[in-house]
Design a protein around this motif. Structure first.
Motif, short mmCIF file in Angstrom:
data_model
loop_
_atom_site.label_atom_id
_atom_site.label_comp_id
_atom_site.label_asym_id
_atom_site.label_seq_id
_atom_site.Cartn_x
_atom_site.Cartn_y
_atom_site.Cartn_z
N GLU A 19 0.87 -1.25 -0.16
CA GLU A 19 0.07 -0.04 0.05
C GLU A 19 0.88 1.42 0.14
OE1 GLU A 19 -3.64 0.15 0.01
OE2 GLU A 19 -3.18 -1.64 -0.76
N ALA A 20 2.21 1.16 -0.10
CA ALA A 20 3.02 2.36 -0.07
C ALA A 20 2.68 3.20 -1.00
CB ALA A 20 4.46 1.72 -0.02
N GLY A 21 2.53 2.70 -2.36
CA GLY A 21 2.44 3.82 -3.29
C GLY A 21 1.03 4.51 -3.22
N ALA A 24 1.46 7.11 -0.50
CA ALA A 24 2.37 8.40 -1.34
C ALA A 24 1.41 9.22 -2.09
CB ALA A 24 3.55 7.82 -2.22
N ARG A 25 0.74 8.73 -2.97
CA ARG A 25 -0.40 9.25 -3.85
C ARG A 25 -1.29 10.23 -3.06
NH1 ARG A 25 -0.10 4.64 -6.92
NH2 ARG A 25 -2.11 3.76 -6.07
N GLU A 26 -1.93 9.58 -1.94
CA GLU A 26 -2.89 10.12 -1.44
C GLU A 26 -2.36 11.39 -0.46
OE1 GLU A 26 -5.73 7.90 0.61
OE2 GLU A 26 -6.04 6.48 -1.10
N ALA A 74 7.85 5.68 -3.94
CA ALA A 74 7.14 6.89 -3.85
C ALA A 74 7.47 7.94 -4.91
CB ALA A 74 7.67 7.75 -2.40
N ALA A 75 8.51 7.87 -5.47
CA ALA A 75 8.85 8.65 -6.70
C ALA A 75 8.31 8.41 -7.85
CB ALA A 75 10.48 8.47 -6.94
N SER A 76 7.83 7.12 -7.98
CA SER A 76 7.07 6.59 -9.19
C SER A 76 5.68 6.73 -8.90
CB SER A 76 7.51 5.00 -9.27
OG SER A 76 8.80 4.86 -9.73
N ALA A 77 5.09 7.07 -7.89
CA ALA A 77 3.76 7.27 -7.45
C ALA A 77 3.15 8.60 -7.18
CB ALA A 77 3.39 6.40 -6.17
N THR A 78 4.07 9.56 -7.43
CA THR A 78 3.74 11.03 -7.16
C THR A 78 4.30 11.69 -8.35
OG1 THR A 78 5.83 11.20 -5.89
CG2 THR A 78 3.94 10.70 -4.64
N GLU A 79 3.83 12.98 -8.39
CA GLU A 79 4.42 13.91 -9.32
C GLU A 79 4.89 15.32 -8.80
OE1 GLU A 79 0.75 14.90 -11.75
OE2 GLU A 79 0.84 12.91 -12.52
N ARG A 80 4.47 15.53 -7.62
CA ARG A 80 4.80 17.05 -7.29
C ARG A 80 6.02 17.00 -6.02
NH1 ARG A 80 2.86 19.35 -2.87
NH2 ARG A 80 1.22 17.84 -2.80
N VAL A 81 5.66 16.10 -5.05
CA VAL A 81 6.39 16.01 -3.83
C VAL A 81 7.88 15.83 -3.79
CG1 VAL A 81 4.42 15.45 -2.13
CG2 VAL A 81 5.94 13.60 -3.06
N LEU A 82 8.66 16.37 -2.84
CA LEU A 82 10.14 15.86 -2.86
C LEU A 82 10.12 14.54 -2.01
CD1 LEU A 82 11.89 19.02 -1.11
CD2 LEU A 82 11.82 18.14 -3.80
N VAL A 83 11.03 13.57 -2.39
CA VAL A 83 11.15 12.17 -1.99
C VAL A 83 12.52 12.40 -1.32
CG1 VAL A 83 11.52 9.75 -2.18
CG2 VAL A 83 9.74 11.57 -3.62
N GLY A 84 12.57 12.06 -0.03
CA GLY A 84 14.20 12.16 0.51
C GLY A 84 14.40 11.20 1.75
N SER A 85 15.72 11.11 2.02
CA SER A 85 16.23 10.26 3.14
C SER A 85 16.46 10.95 4.48
CB SER A 85 17.40 9.39 2.75
OG SER A 85 18.23 10.33 2.11
N ASN A 86 15.90 10.48 5.51
CA ASN A 86 16.12 10.90 6.75
C ASN A 86 16.44 10.12 7.80
OD1 ASN A 86 15.83 12.54 9.33
ND2 ASN A 86 13.98 11.75 9.59
N ILE A 87 17.78 9.70 7.83
CA ILE A 87 18.83 9.90 6.88
C ILE A 87 19.25 8.62 6.51
CG2 ILE A 87 19.37 11.87 7.92
CD1 ILE A 87 21.55 10.42 9.64
N LEU A 287 -2.63 8.32 7.09
CA LEU A 287 -3.18 9.35 6.03
C LEU A 287 -4.22 10.29 6.86
CD1 LEU A 287 -3.74 7.04 3.09
CD2 LEU A 287 -2.03 8.98 3.27
N LYS A 288 -4.99 9.80 7.84
CA LYS A 288 -5.83 10.84 8.63
C LYS A 288 -5.03 11.55 9.45
CE LYS A 288 -9.46 10.49 11.86
NZ LYS A 288 -10.27 9.50 12.78
N LEU A 289 -3.75 11.21 10.04
CA LEU A 289 -2.89 12.09 10.70
C LEU A 289 -2.30 13.03 9.84
CD1 LEU A 289 -1.04 9.60 12.90
CD2 LEU A 289 -2.82 11.40 13.75
N VAL A 290 -1.98 12.52 8.68
CA VAL A 290 -1.27 13.52 7.62
C VAL A 290 -2.37 14.78 7.18
CG1 VAL A 290 -0.62 13.81 4.99
CG2 VAL A 290 0.41 11.96 6.44
#
Length: 298
Positions: A19-21, A24-26, A74-87, A287-290
């Motif tokens: 369900e990760a994709g 990320a989209r939602e 996440a990179a493949s499922a989205t169009e706008r958001v930054l995708v990053g490593s922490n860390i 997602l509810k928290l987001v």
């Protein structure tokens, strides 16, 4: 204020990897600005050094998803958001292999990848990857050199203390050279930020460490001073603040939103990421928290 969130990577939500994709989209559709992973390898039964000042590791680390695979999803499922490593704990990896993974993530995301890097700290993890923990700082520094060579030169080569890369054709480059963000509060880490970083990753831990002067403003002033000493423009350093709510409560949305607003008023931070590791057992709750945090903090 830009607001990002962790991807479903640890604990109960790791069992919902398929369900990760969708997450990320939602999250992107809800208005998130960035999505993030951590880099834990082990959950030691009897650790020599516990996590975040504790004696042991959180229960959530007993189930872990790979950060690189999750960022690719996440990179493949989205169009706008930054995708990053922490860390990403850079000393765990060959920097040539790491540079290839980072290039792939940047290309997959169309230039939205943000590599956050650290030196690592877990003795058991260093033992597991066969790297002396005493070499972690110099290995991180050398990895940054390798990235620079492979991302800017063609042919590229490197001759260092720990790695040698023979002259190689390096034609596939990132969409744009990924900005390097570094974490850490120790003197050596702050000097590295001043010398090498495009951005710094400070942190607040709720509820015990939320003093923005102590955790953000004063260290940033020191980093700016170090940058000025070596001729770097302090204004060139970006920041992304990591916020860790470590106790699950019914008021976490309001608590996190209040911290975000205070950070916006009292610091130079204009981008935060909220770690939801401790807050949800399923992706729909995440997602509810987001959605709740985004609505309450803006």
């Amino acid at each position: 204020m830009k607001i990002g969130f962790t991807l479903p990577q640890t604990g109960a939500v790791a069992w919902q990897a398929a369900e990760a994709g969708r997450y990320a989209r939602e999250a992107e559709n809800l208005g998130a600005d960035s999505l993030w992973v951590i880099d834990r390898l082990l959950a030691p039964v009897d650790p020599k050094v516990g996590y975040n000042g504790a004696d042991d590791f959180p229960e959530e680390f007993r189930a872990l998803l790979d950060p690189f695979a999750l960022m690719a999803v996440a990179a493949s499922a989205t169009e706008r958001v930054l995708v990053g490593s922490n860390i990403i704990n850079a000393p765990y990896y060959s920097p040539a292999v790491l540079a290839r993974m980072f290039t792939t993530l940047d290309v997959l995301s169309g230039g939205r990848f943000v590599p956050g890097l650290g030196a690592g700290w877990s003795p058991e993890e260093f033992e597991a990857v066969g790297v002396p923990i005493s070499e972690r700082g110099e290995r991180l520094d050398e990895a940054l050199d390798v990235f620079e060579h492979l991302w800017t030169a063609n042919p590229a080569e490197h001759n260092g203390k720990h790695w040698t890369i023979a002259a190689t054709r390096s034609e596939l480059k990132p969409v744009r050279k990924p900005p390097i963000y570094l974490a850490g509060f120790a003197p050596a880490a702050m000097k590295r930020v001043a010398r090498r970083a495009d951005g710094w990753l400070p942190a607040l831990v709720l509820p015990q460490a939320t003093d923005v002067d102590l955790m953000i403003n004063r260290p940033l002033e020191q980093i700016h001073g170090l940058m000025a000493e070596i001729g770097r423009d302090p204004k060139s350093l970006d920041m992304i603040l990591r916020i860790y709510p470590t106790i699950r409560t019914d008021t976490v949305v309001q608590d996190v939103a209040a911290v975000i607003k205070r950070v916006g008023e009292q610091t130079e931070v204009r981008h935060v990421l909220v770690d939801l590791m401790y807050q949800a057992d399923d992706i729909d709750t995440m997602l509810k928290l987001v959605g709740g945090i985004l609505a309450a903090a803006r």
